[in-house]
Design a protein around this motif. Sequence first.
Motif, PDB file in Angstrom:
ATOM      1  N   ILE C 175       0.758  -1.107   0.037  1.00 13.44           N
ATOM      2  CA  ILE C 175       0.009  -0.100   0.102  1.00 13.44           C
ATOM      3  C   ILE C 175       0.928   1.231   0.079  1.00 13.44           C
ATOM      4  N   ARG C 176       1.911   1.135   0.899  1.00 12.99           N
ATOM      5  CA  ARG C 176       2.842   2.263   0.724  1.00 12.99           C
ATOM      6  C   ARG C 176       3.482   2.510  -0.517  1.00 12.99           C
ATOM      7  N   ALA C 177       3.815   1.269  -1.280  1.00 11.58           N
ATOM      8  CA  ALA C 177       4.316   1.521  -2.455  1.00 11.58           C
ATOM      9  C   ALA C 177       3.582   2.263  -3.590  1.00 11.58           C
ATOM     10  N   LEU C 178       2.225   2.188  -3.431  1.00 14.66           N
ATOM     11  CA  LEU C 178       1.273   2.631  -4.161  1.00 14.66           C
ATOM     12  C   LEU C 178       1.125   3.881  -3.749  1.00 14.66           C
ATOM     13  N   GLY C 179       1.906   4.776  -2.711  1.00 20.13           N
ATOM     14  CA  GLY C 179       1.634   6.029  -2.423  1.00 20.13           C
ATOM     15  C   GLY C 179       0.685   6.373  -1.308  1.00 20.13           C
ATOM     16  N   ALA C 180      -0.033   5.574  -0.745  1.00 22.11           N
ATOM     17  CA  ALA C 180      -1.083   5.793   0.160  1.00 22.11           C
ATOM     18  C   ALA C 180      -0.540   5.261   1.640  1.00 22.11           C
ATOM     19  N   LYS C 181      -1.123   5.850   2.464  1.00 22.31           N
ATOM     20  CA  LYS C 181      -0.702   5.685   3.825  1.00 22.31           C
ATOM     21  C   LYS C 181      -1.272   4.451   4.264  1.00 22.31           C
ATOM     22  N   ALA C 182      -0.294   3.329   4.696  1.00 23.12           N
ATOM     23  CA  ALA C 182      -1.005   2.229   5.170  1.00 23.12           C
ATOM     24  C   ALA C 182      -1.402   2.093   6.658  1.00 23.12           C
ATOM     25  N   VAL C 183      -2.702   1.671   6.883  1.00 20.11           N
ATOM     26  CA  VAL C 183      -3.135   1.647   8.363  1.00 20.11           C
ATOM     27  C   VAL C 183      -3.084   0.096   8.680  1.00 20.11           C
ATOM     28  N   SER C 184      -2.271  -0.065   9.889  1.00 19.91           N
ATOM     29  CA  SER C 184      -2.271  -1.335  10.259  1.00 19.91           C
ATOM     30  C   SER C 184      -3.080  -1.399  11.817  1.00 19.91           C
ATOM     31  N   TYR C 185      -3.824  -2.404  11.640  1.00 15.99           N
ATOM     32  CA  TYR C 185      -4.610  -2.678  12.860  1.00 15.99           C
ATOM     33  C   TYR C 185      -4.841  -4.227  13.548  1.00 15.99           C
ATOM     34  N   PRO C 186      -5.124  -4.296  14.457  1.00 14.35           N
ATOM     35  CA  PRO C 186      -4.911  -5.790  15.323  1.00 14.35           C
ATOM     36  C   PRO C 186      -5.586  -6.777  14.535  1.00 14.35           C
ATOM     37  N   MET C 187      -6.673  -6.438  14.200  1.00 11.46           N
ATOM     38  CA  MET C 187      -7.574  -7.573  13.758  1.00 11.46           C
ATOM     39  C   MET C 187      -7.213  -7.744  12.236  1.00 11.46           C
ATOM     40  N   ARG C 188      -6.388  -7.297  11.797  1.00 15.87           N
ATOM     41  CA  ARG C 188      -6.138  -7.730  10.190  1.00 15.87           C
ATOM     42  C   ARG C 188      -5.866  -9.221   9.910  1.00 15.87           C
ATOM     43  N   ASN C 189      -5.289  -9.941  10.906  1.00 16.72           N
ATOM     44  CA  ASN C 189      -5.329 -11.424  10.462  1.00 16.72           C
ATOM     45  C   ASN C 189      -6.097 -12.244  11.373  1.00 16.72           C
ATOM     46  N   GLU C 190      -7.427 -11.677  11.679  1.00 14.07           N
ATOM     47  CA  GLU C 190      -8.198 -12.403  12.445  1.00 14.07           C
ATOM     48  C   GLU C 190      -9.161 -12.914  11.445  1.00 14.07           C
ATOM     49  N   CYS C 191     -10.009 -14.075  11.660  1.00 13.41           N
ATOM     50  CA  CYS C 191     -11.057 -14.615  10.681  1.00 13.41           C
ATOM     51  C   CYS C 191     -12.181 -13.883  10.315  1.00 13.41           C
ATOM     52  N   CYS C 192     -12.679 -13.879   9.279  1.00 17.42           N
ATOM     53  CA  CYS C 192     -14.145 -13.124   8.808  1.00 17.42           C
ATOM     54  C   CYS C 192     -15.104 -13.939   9.099  1.00 17.42           C
ATOM     55  N   GLY C 193     -14.814 -15.524   9.330  1.00 15.17           N
ATOM     56  CA  GLY C 193     -15.808 -16.422   9.639  1.00 15.17           C
ATOM     57  C   GLY C 193     -16.588 -16.881   8.257  1.00 15.17           C
ATOM     58  N   GLY C 194     -15.951 -16.170   7.158  1.00 11.19           N
ATOM     59  CA  GLY C 194     -16.485 -16.668   5.758  1.00 11.19           C
ATOM     60  C   GLY C 194     -16.912 -18.223   5.439  1.00 11.19           C
TER      61      GLY C 194
END
Lengths: 676, 118, 263
Positions: C175-194
């Motif tokens: 995301i940073r390479a694309l010029g945007a500000k990358a937002v990291s948040y704790p639940m990014r690796n938790e299951c969506c329940g899909g």
Amino acid sequence: MRIGVFVCHCGNNIKATVDVALLAERVREGFLWGASSVSPSVSPSVSPSASPSVTSVVFSADYMYLCAEGGQKMITDAITEHGLEGVVVCACSPRMHEATFRKAAQRAGLNPYKLEIANIREQCSWVHADKKAATDKALSLAKAAIAKVKLAKPLFPGENTVEKRALVIGGGIAGIQAALDIAEAGFAVDLVEKTPSIGGKMAQLDKTFPTLDCSACILTPKMVEAASHENITLHTYSEVEKVEGFVGSFTAVIRKKARGVNIKKCTGCGDCLAACPMKKIPNEFESGMANRTAIYIPFAQAVPNVPVIDRNHCAYFKNGKCKRCEGACQPKAIDFSQEDELIAERYGVIVAATGYEPIALDAFGEYGYHDNKDVITSLEFERLTNASGPTGGKLLRPSDGRVPKRVTFIQCVGSRDATARGKPYCSKVCCMYTAKHAILIKEKHPETDVEVFYIDVRTPGKSFEEFYRRAVEAYGVRYIKGQVGKVIGENGSLRIQAMDMLENGRYDSVTDLVVLAAAVEPSADTKKIARMLAAPADVNGFLSEAHPKLRPVESATAGVFLCGMANGPKDIPETVAQASAAACKAIGILMKDKLVTNPCTAKADEDLCNGCGLCVGVCPYGAISSEGGAFPRVVCVNSALCQGCGGCAAACPSGAMDLQGFSHRQITAEVDALCL
Amino acid sequence: MISMTNKCMQCGRCSAACPMATEMDLPPHMWVYRINNGGQSSVQQTEAIWQCLSCFCCEARCPRGVKPAHLAEEARGGQGKFTNDKGKLLENISANANDKIPRQLLVAALRKAGEPCA
Amino acid sequence: MDFLYYPGCTLSTTAKQLDECARLCAEKLRIKLEEIESWQCCGAVFPLTSCRIDTKLAAVRVLVQARNKGKPLVTLCAACHHVIKQVNHQAANDAEFRQTIKNYDADLLYAGEATVYHYMEVLRQHVGFDTIKERITNPQKGRRIGAYYGCLLLRPGEVIQFDDAENPRILEDFIRALGAKAVSYPMRNECCGGYRALEDGDKTKALTEKVIASAVSHGAQALVTACPLCQYQMAMASGGELDVCYFTELLAEALDIDDIDDE
């Protein structure tokens, strides 16, 4: 040769599976292969001098416990009465009692190397069930030993001198204690410490369990004593670069890194620290929770109280500017031109006390250590509660400086972990230090809620269980059997998702400060030191003791002793005990004027050696050298370094190299006795 | 059959990590415990093994290398049924399927419902 | 940079944008993606029971083709990536598995020789984020974008080896390479329940909502994802709070690729 054979019952250990009386009878029949006599033509490999007619088992007996006084007396009496020139003992492994029986032989006037052991216990009675087959095998083993002893030559141990100086590597409490004990016994000690001050991890601690003594208060007197003891020379900000030699005569090269400050002129006033403009360097002593300057003293009670210039961050060393410390220094002690100094010194013994580090928590992202300022390790917590720490001992959250309303401790982070992330062992000290931390919080802030997530609570030491129960019963610390799945930073607090096993339900709560009990591992240099000392380390990198029960402070490498966490997780009382024990062992060597060496070393027959040098490369101990000079060269074995492994003898293409006590002819005779 | 249930030291990290643990009648550490002591049959009547998302959070955080997600699937498969006792599974799938759902969801849902072991 | 490409069933149907953008971006970045000649649905789940072999055959057939052609295999859908990498790992390490596969079909003599990449790994390792940064003509300045990894892209860590499963950073770097500000948040690796969306829609929606709440509370305005299932969950649950798109769509935008079918 007149040979005597002694067969041990070892109580029932051997007797139950091997017919010991029959064995003692049958060995007397000389070189027999199940028949009552033999003709020389059956055994062409047996040299004439060993022909049956000169075979010589003139005495044999069996006895209940040969290692006991009675058994030994039987052997010594038989040697004298029957003029025995060689002895075979059929008993347990030579690792158990070879030395015992050799001493007995010596007492009776027989060269101790004309005694051989046939292991009919570990290699026979303990691994077989069929009595007849086991007895036949025992007889074969006895015959092999007899064949070997027939060719034994008398050997005479050599002597080494002992340098009366000890090297202690590591200046934490383990190294300090060992150094003090050796020094008190009257021997010179060099104490080498990598960081600018001695003291180690103990200097970073606040209070110690279970007495809640102030760590620095009990440590600093020892630090000062070590610095001022007439027999101890401190080499701080120094590292051992190379070690060569062997017990009694080690040579070590120590690199004294350049402090940039003249120790003799410095008064420890601290003016240079105040003048230094580089103020934002994470202070290692404060576990990164506070900053230091480029020229720094690691902590207030540092010994020696002399600063060091960190050349990686100093403006002068990086871009040639500044030198303000030099200007501020009245005694003119700053010396930018100072360089590393290499010193070489000889030692009789080495003590390795290189300590530990908490593991890095990079692989444990679920606890949010790197993302949240209020998730800290236990060592960082020690700095927080320490009155000389970054908050002056006030329990304040790193993020906003508030007093936490709740503190959550998570145990076993990376310990008892069989996966690639962690360490399989229990780090031993964490249950106790967490109970200590919990009590310290409650003492300062009784209204703060404290919870501890544990798998087990391990309290094996003296007064330890009582200490932990005090935390629960007198201070109201909540112990929850269970673990935490994730720590999530939210709105300035920390949300924890955990499991309460006794409720068998999820436990989710909000907390202000999370403390992780990270596993311990041997300090980063331990591997390098182990290789330098040729000291074995275990699969986890801890330096191995020679025997876990009976030789806990000695390395398998003679003359190297171990103490403290370098050898395995342990607390301060155990460390100090081990340090004194290691010192005692070291003193035992230092007080001797001469050390007796093992005579079973390799030797090259000059007439046969053609100087190919293959053996030189094979030797793991660097014991073989080619004598310099004209071609052809012959090799020479340093019998003090040689450990008698026999690698060179096996590698030698011309058969010139042979191992005394295990010669080619002896081994061939053993094989022939077994196979033919 | 994966037989590593006796490596479990009942620390509870799996259940603490599991996103569905609060809904389950038997959280992951419990079904590991039960399978260890009583075999697969002791958990086959639970809802929990059907509620497992196969997200592997439990396996990622377990310090002993125990695999609760694998054990749950084995318990599902061992029953050789297309549905759990409540019989809701296939009904839900057919009721909720539509054009918008990703193809993989349909396949996964049918597969997870528990095909008989070959 | 010559790869074999496995789109998977979902990318050929409901997640067409993910696939199209991927191909167009690959063209622009000079990555050759040759679609595998014959492929089937990977099966969507990697069976965890030791007895299920037949369901892994689809993946084995794809891997065999990749090995025979001597090219690495690239895939995009997080589920396909997961299934194929798991099968590859098992083929490399489980002798009994290899034998059983061979018993099914003598042509399938496979021991994990092929290399499998996720499209993002190709971007990182073979193109390089620095190169991508140079090549984008429409930097996403000012946008605060978070990444949603989900489960299948990361776990089990030792097999998938995409990034650190507890603290992943590759998508934020992207995301940073694309010029945007990358937002990291704790639940990014938790299951969506899909996986249970059809059986228990309410509960899985609740799980997805937790992820979205975490992203929003850390300042994300948009999320990128790699899994069609996660994308579906997010779209259903976000209710307009968050823009959710595939990472290839974002890449296409940053590379100024206009000719995409918007559905």
